[in-house]
Design a protein around this motif. Structure first.
Motif, PDB file in Angstrom:
ATOM      1  N   VAL A   8       0.836  -1.204   0.000  1.00 57.52           N
ATOM      2  CA  VAL A   8       0.000   0.000   0.000  1.00 57.52           C
ATOM      3  C   VAL A   8       0.869   1.250   0.000  1.00 57.52           C
ATOM      4  N   ARG A   9       0.721   2.082  -1.065  1.00 59.24           N
ATOM      5  CA  ARG A   9       1.468   3.331  -1.170  1.00 59.24           C
ATOM      6  C   ARG A   9       0.573   4.514  -1.534  1.00 59.24           C
ATOM      7  N   PHE A  10      -0.737   4.304  -1.527  1.00 59.80           N
ATOM      8  CA  PHE A  10      -1.674   5.355  -1.899  1.00 59.80           C
ATOM      9  C   PHE A  10      -2.766   5.484  -0.842  1.00 59.80           C
ATOM     10  N   ASN A  11      -3.425   6.647  -0.827  1.00 60.64           N
ATOM     11  CA  ASN A  11      -4.453   6.973   0.153  1.00 60.64           C
ATOM     12  C   ASN A  11      -5.655   7.598  -0.551  1.00 60.64           C
ATOM     13  N   VAL A  12      -6.862   7.203  -0.150  1.00 60.76           N
ATOM     14  CA  VAL A  12      -8.073   7.750  -0.772  1.00 60.76           C
ATOM     15  C   VAL A  12      -8.230   9.220  -0.383  1.00 60.76           C
ATOM     16  N   LEU A  13      -8.478  10.077  -1.397  1.00 60.08           N
ATOM     17  CA  LEU A  13      -8.692  11.502  -1.160  1.00 60.08           C
ATOM     18  C   LEU A  13     -10.124  11.925  -1.471  1.00 60.08           C
ATOM     19  N   LYS A  14     -10.786  11.213  -2.399  1.00 61.52           N
ATOM     20  CA  LYS A  14     -12.134  11.591  -2.804  1.00 61.52           C
ATOM     21  C   LYS A  14     -12.845  10.366  -3.362  1.00 61.52           C
TER      22      LYS A  14
END
Length: 156
Positions: A133-139
């Motif tokens: 995991v290297r990303f994060n939900v923003l919208k």
């Protein structure tokens, strides 16, 4: 804060042992939240909710930098992690045509969001949060497709 885990859940940025606050009980607990920038608004649930997530870009210790990607949610079975599918076209020079390809990307999802399968998600790159995991939900944009959206090919 909901104490459902074995360890005591608290936000790192909020001090809860203040001598001044021990005498009087305040109804509203202090909450740390911030604006991640890049034009993404902080969700109302992050400001007013009572979850604790140290990997949340709005209430935790994670900064968004690098790539901003869009994809379709195909799995929400993990705890606080979702899998998004990114569709793209790959050009084959010999046949002068494109072929459809896709890649799956695991993304950390804060409890401030509740995405369903088929929703379109915007994710921002951050430091490594887990092995993959290297990303994060923003919208999260709600589902526009009726029926099973799992294998449908749509470019965003």
């Amino acid at each position: 804060m909901d104490q459902t885990e074995k360890s005591f859940q608290k936000q790192d940025a909020v001090f809860i042992g203040s001598k001044r606050l021990l005498g009087k009980k305040s109804k509203k607990a202090m909450r740390y939240w911030r604006n991640v920038g890049l034009g993404f608004p902080t969700p109302k649930e992050a400001k007013e909710g009572n979850f604790v997530d140290k990997k949340c870009p709005f209430t935790g210790n994670v900064s968004i930098r690098g790539a901003i990607l869009k994809g379709m949610v195909i799995s929400t079975k993990m705890k606080r992690t979702i899998v998004i599918r990114r569709n793209y076209l790959h050009y084959i020079k010999k046949f002068n045509r494109f072929e459809k390809r896709h890649s799956n990307l695991p993304v950390h999802c804060s409890p401030a969001f509740e995405p369903k399968e088929g929703d379109i998600v915007t994710a921002g790159q951050c430091r490594p949060l887990a092995k993959t995991v290297r990303f994060n939900v923003l919208k999260v944009d709600k589902n526009q497709i009726f029926g099973s959206a799992r294998k449908q090919f749509a470019l965003f």
